[in-house]
Enzyme design. Structure first.
Site, PDB file in Angstrom:
ATOM      1  CE  LYS A 243       0.036   3.311   4.775  1.00 54.52           C
ATOM      2  NZ  LYS A 243      -0.053   3.438   6.208  1.00 54.52           N
TER       3      LYS A 243
ATOM      4  CG  ASN B 299      -1.722   1.224   1.418  1.00 56.64           C
ATOM      5  OD1 ASN B 299      -1.813   2.042   0.503  1.00 56.64           O
ATOM      6  ND2 ASN B 299      -2.334   1.375   2.583  1.00 56.64           N
TER       7      ASN B 299
ATOM      8  CB  SER C 134       4.915  -2.182  12.088  1.00 52.96           C
ATOM      9  OG  SER C 134       4.467  -0.864  12.322  1.00 52.96           O
TER      10      SER C 134
ATOM     11  N   GLY D 267       2.062   1.805  10.859  1.00 54.77           N
ATOM     12  CA  GLY D 267       2.990   2.929  10.758  1.00 54.77           C
ATOM     13  C   GLY D 267       3.625   3.312  12.076  1.00 54.77           C
TER      14      GLY D 267
ATOM     15  CG  HIS E  75      -5.880   1.591   5.149  1.00 55.25           C
ATOM     16  ND1 HIS E  75      -5.488   2.533   6.057  1.00 55.25           N
ATOM     17  CD2 HIS E  75      -4.829   0.761   4.986  1.00 55.25           C
ATOM     18  CE1 HIS E  75      -4.231   2.283   6.431  1.00 55.25           C
ATOM     19  NE2 HIS E  75      -3.812   1.206   5.784  1.00 55.25           N
TER      20      HIS E  75
ATOM     21  CD  GLU F  99      -3.120   5.307   6.749  1.00 57.28           C
ATOM     22  OE1 GLU F  99      -3.092   5.417   5.513  1.00 57.28           O
ATOM     23  OE2 GLU F  99      -2.176   4.819   7.411  1.00 57.28           O
TER      24      GLU F  99
ATOM     25  CD  GLU G   2      -3.766  -2.974   7.211  1.00 53.56           C
ATOM     26  OE1 GLU G   2      -2.623  -3.169   6.788  1.00 53.56           O
ATOM     27  OE2 GLU G   2      -4.392  -1.924   6.998  1.00 53.56           O
TER      28      GLU G   2
HETATM   29  C1  PEP Z   1      -0.930  -0.147   6.061  1.00 53.69           C
HETATM   30  O1  PEP Z   1      -1.042   1.051   5.951  1.00 53.69           O
HETATM   31  O2  PEP Z   1      -1.781  -0.899   5.555  1.00 53.69           O
HETATM   32  C2  PEP Z   1       0.208  -0.666   6.811  1.00 53.69           C
HETATM   33  C3  PEP Z   1       0.184  -1.920   7.165  1.00 53.69           C
HETATM   34  O3  PEP Z   1       1.228   0.226   7.073  1.00 53.69           O
HETATM   35  P1  PEP Z   1       2.651  -0.101   7.764  1.00 53.69           P
HETATM   36  O4  PEP Z   1       3.164  -1.378   7.145  1.00 53.69           O
HETATM   37  O5  PEP Z   1       3.503   1.065   7.439  1.00 53.69           O
HETATM   38  O6  PEP Z   1       2.389  -0.268   9.217  1.00 53.69           O
END
Ligand code: PEP
Length: 255
Positions: free
Chosen positions: A11, A9, A216, A176, A98, A100, A170
């Site tokens: 973003k 992703n 992460s 993040g 997601h 966000e 998630e």
């Molecule tokens: C994400 O935004 O779906 C995500 C998993 O981000 P990160 O790997 O940076 O934690």
């Protein structure tokens, strides 16, 4: 055997030229180094998808996805992008729900159910994200939260439609932040999600559903996470912006 998927992703990162350059590195590495049947997916900003699909057209191990799609088929929604448009430029997947999007754009389970319907109607496979916040985890509400995200977001689908979905667990506190759910914590939730699918549909559908972990994820922690029986791959944010890291995560599923 259900499909193993590692989806990046991007973003809102990378201009058009940077995106093409990163993707060229990724496809070359995948072509040279990936030996299993796993699928890599790159979910770029909308503006890249058409060109990336063109670059990827001779590579079977990599697919494209978008990060959002509007719930309506078309119409007077200035600035929005429809599922049909996304499909028409060569994407196979679309990330929906997601955290966000839920947090900054107020996307509710009810809206996401509509987006899921429209994406499926237009031939896109949703990567549907669910997961609890830190506060919800600390209050021990996480099973209830995940159950309601499933009930309200995707469990209205018929069996055939549901079989097109990929789910992504998630935990919001791991996105993040550099804090990863332990493999035991992630496995516990993935097994719970699979049990819920079996209860709603049937065991065959539950066994066939790909459930990704996101939060992460790095080349270092991916082997342990992906070794869990109910974790079928990852949704990767930060590490998907580095070709070496992303492809190393994809390679965890090499034969
Ligand atoms: C994400 O935004 O779906 C995500 C998993 O981000 P990160 O790997 O940076 O934690």
């Amino acid at each position: 055997m259900r499909k193993k998927i590692v989806a990046g992703n991007w973003k809102m990162n990378l201009d058009y030229h940077e995106g093409l350059s990163l993707f060229s590195e990724i496809i070359n590495m995948i072509n040279d180094e990936v030996t299993g049947r796993q699928e890599a997916v790159v979910c770029s900003p909308f503006i890249h998808i058409h060109s990336l699909a063109h670059l990827a057209k001779h590579y079977t191990k990599i697919s494209l996805g978008a990060q959002n799609a509007h719930q309506a088929e078309s119409g007077a929604f200035t600035g929005e992008i429809s599922a049909k448009m996304i499909k028409s430029v060569g994407a196979t997947y679309v990330i929906l729900g997601h955290s966000e999007r839920r947090q900054y754009f107020g996307e509710s389970n009810k809206l996401l159910a509509k987006k899921t319907d429209t994406a499926l109607k237009n031939g896109l496979k949703p990567i549907f994200c669910i997961g609890e916040t830190l506060q919800q985890r600390e209050a021990n509400q996480y099973f209830d939260i995940i159950k309601s995200q499933l009930d309200e977001g995707v469990f209205h689908l018929g069996e055939t439609e549901f079989s097109e979905l990929v789910l992504a667990y998630e935990p919001v506190w791991a996105i993040g932040t550099g804090v990863t759910a332990s493999s035991d914590q992630a496995q516990e939730i993935h097994a719970f999600i699979r049990r819920e699918i079996a209860a709603k549909y049937n065991q065959d559908i539950a066994d066939a559903t790909t459930i990704l972990y996101g939060g992460s994820c790095t080349p270092k922690n991916a082997p342990d996470l992906f070794a869990q029986p109910d974790i079928d791959g990852g949704l990767i944010g930060g590490a998907s912006l580095k070709s070496r890291d992303f492809v190393d995560i994809v390679k965890v599923f090499n034969l």
